[in-house]
Design an enzyme around this catalytic site. Structure first.
Site, short mmCIF file in Angstrom:
data_model
loop_
_atom_site.label_atom_id
_atom_site.label_comp_id
_atom_site.label_asym_id
_atom_site.label_seq_id
_atom_site.Cartn_x
_atom_site.Cartn_y
_atom_site.Cartn_z
N ARG A 50 -14.46 -5.01 -26.91
CA ARG A 50 -13.28 -4.22 -26.50
C ARG A 50 -13.63 -2.74 -26.56
NH1 ARG A 50 -9.77 -2.85 -30.05
NH2 ARG A 50 -9.70 -4.86 -31.10
N TYR A 102 3.06 3.75 -5.26
CA TYR A 102 2.85 2.30 -5.38
C TYR A 102 4.00 1.68 -6.18
CZ TYR A 102 0.71 -2.11 -6.64
OH TYR A 102 0.46 -3.44 -6.81
N ASP A 174 -3.86 9.21 -7.64
CA ASP A 174 -4.19 7.82 -7.36
C ASP A 174 -4.98 7.84 -6.05
OD1 ASP A 174 -4.28 5.17 -6.51
OD2 ASP A 174 -2.33 4.67 -7.38
N LYS A 199 -8.93 -3.05 -4.78
CA LYS A 199 -8.84 -2.81 -3.34
C LYS A 199 -10.21 -2.52 -2.73
CE LYS A 199 -4.60 -3.34 -4.55
NZ LYS A 199 -3.65 -2.27 -4.80
C1 LIG Z 1 -2.76 -1.95 -5.86
C2 LIG Z 1 -2.48 -0.56 -6.23
C3 LIG Z 1 -2.23 -0.19 -7.56
C4 LIG Z 1 -2.17 -1.20 -8.67
O1 LIG Z 1 -3.41 -1.83 -8.89
P1 LIG Z 1 -3.57 -3.32 -9.47
O2 LIG Z 1 -5.04 -3.50 -9.50
O3 LIG Z 1 -2.86 -4.23 -8.53
O4 LIG Z 1 -2.94 -3.32 -10.82
C5 LIG Z 1 -2.02 1.14 -7.83
N1 LIG Z 1 -2.02 2.08 -6.86
C6 LIG Z 1 -2.24 1.76 -5.58
C7 LIG Z 1 -2.23 2.84 -4.55
C8 LIG Z 1 -2.48 0.44 -5.21
O5 LIG Z 1 -2.68 0.14 -3.92
#
Ligand SMILES: *Cc1c(COP(=O)(O)O)cnc(C)c1O
Length: 383
Positions: A50, A102, A174, A199
């Site tokens: 961890r 998001y 982000d 993604k």
């Molecule tokens: C998918 C996404 C998230 C969240 O990510 P997870 O891996 O699904 O927890 C946050 N910000 C954006 C822009 C996203 O597309």
């Protein structure tokens, strides 16, 4: 912003590629929870997974280089990464956040952080005056998502960073939609970058992961402490998958974008398509900002159909493009954000923002673009 490095070389040679012990051209998966201590407290660098694991470490080091930051921490999901960042603040603190954020980030802020007395004001971050006006004496940070999901609005990161520096606020971006291949917010003055590694970074729709990269050692250390103390780490297997994924980030991103540009221009000529949102289109309201701060426009497009029934019809008839939430995988994915990814945002709020049931979001994959066009055309047919 100029590319300060050859990002295509950087993604391959970031220090994560050769294993020190045997020279293997891929870091081994250290599938282990604990490590031998020669004597009490005398470790070979790791004591418990961890707190630190060699595979996750390799990923974190490589990713810090990719985002031009000082330190990265890898989490079990994008939201775990974003949660750890928000934990940097305390009861009474206030955050200014992009209004088209998001859905999960919105839910986290309005259902969980609010209970802990951390408040957020949601504003249009493409409007600098609106960001400025939302800042109060208790504001500690500005959280920007750009391009926004799903409307593809582009915020001027440099301008917001200048404002944040004046007001001594932490700026968080982000960067999931652009990936470090196209955009590096830390080079534009941001303090922290967050990613859903699920993604484009993973890129193959087979791993859920999150990353945080900080501009300074101090911030990086604070985030790392959150990772260890709250425990939302990324496991060794998924860390390896993520590294394997981003070794091909450059070729994938180039092809995603090439397809997205061609498709966006073509969609503008299809009579049944009412409006197309893509920062690479000259008609996009922040096209110049996008050009200034990123090296490309990415692979995400949204478009509007005449009505919700038509959107349903199209989504159910596509054969090549897959109806699924998520984005950034090699295969094209499509969804209706108002009904899925953004369902946790109240309908009135969505309506006011322009996210309706007739808006669909397309994550353009790396298929042959002619097949994607044909698929959309056949789905648009009424019978
Ligand atoms: C998918 C996404 C998230 C969240 O990510 P997870 O891996 O699904 O927890 C946050 N910000 C954006 C822009 C996203 O597309």
């Amino acid at each position: 912003m100029k590319a300060t490095h050859n990002n295509d070389t950087l993604v391959l040679h970031t220090g994560n590629e050769i294993d020190g012990q045997f020279g293997a051209l891929s870091i081994p998966i250290y599938q282990v929870s604990t490590f031998l201590q020669d004597s009490q407290g005398n470790t070979k660098g790791y004591e418990y997974s961890r707190a630190g694991n060699p595979t996750r470490d390799a990923l974190e080091k490589a990713f810090a280089v990719l985002e031009h930051g000082k330190r990265a921490s890898a989490f079990g999901s994008g939201l775990a990464a974003i949660s750890a960042v928000f934990m940097l603040w305390n009861t009474g603190d206030h955050l200014v956040v992009s209004n088209v954020v998001y859905g999960g980030t919105y839910r986290l802020l309005t259902k969980i952080l609010n209970r802990m007395g951390i408040s957020a004001t949601f504003v249009d971050t493409t409007d600098l005056a609106a960001v400025n006006a939302a800042i109060t004496p208790s504001t500690k940070a500005v959280f920007v998502e750009t391009p926004t999901n799903p409307l593809m609005q582009v915020a001027d990161l440099q301008a917001i960073s200048t404002l944040c520096k004046q007001k001594r606020l932490t700026m968080i971006v982000d960067n999931t939609f652009m990936s470090p291949y196209w955009q590096n917010p830390l080079l534009l003055g941001a303090d922290i970058v967050v990613h859903s590694g699920t993604k484009y970074l993973g890129g193959h729709s087979d791993v859920v992961a999150g990353l945080v990269v900080s501009a300074t050692e101090e911030l990086g250390e604070e985030v790392h402490f959150m990772q260890k103390a709250m425990g939302g780490i990324l496991g060794p297997q998924d860390s390896w998958l993520l590294m394997r994924g981003f070794k091909t980030l450059s070729v994938r991103m180039e092809k995603h974008e090439q397809n997205a540009r061609a498709l966006a221009e073509w969609l503008c000529t299809v009579p049944q398509i009412k409006k197309v949102y893509y920062p690479g289109l000259k008609s996009h309201p922040q096209h110049e900002t996008a050009k200034k701060q990123a090296r490309g426009f990415g692979g995400m497009i949204s478009f509007e159909l005449a009505n919700a029934a038509m959107a349903d019809h199209v989504l159910s008839r596509l054969r090549v493009i897959t109806l699924a939430i998520s984005l950034g995988g090699v295969e094209s994915l499509i969804c209706c954000p108002a009904k899925t990814t953004h369902a946790s945002i109240p309908k009135e709020t969505l309506g006011a923002l322009g996210i309706s049931d007739r808006l669909v979001r397309l994550s353009v994959g790396i298929e042959n673009v002619e097949d994607l066009k044909e698929d959309i055309l056949q789905a648009l047919k009424q019978k």
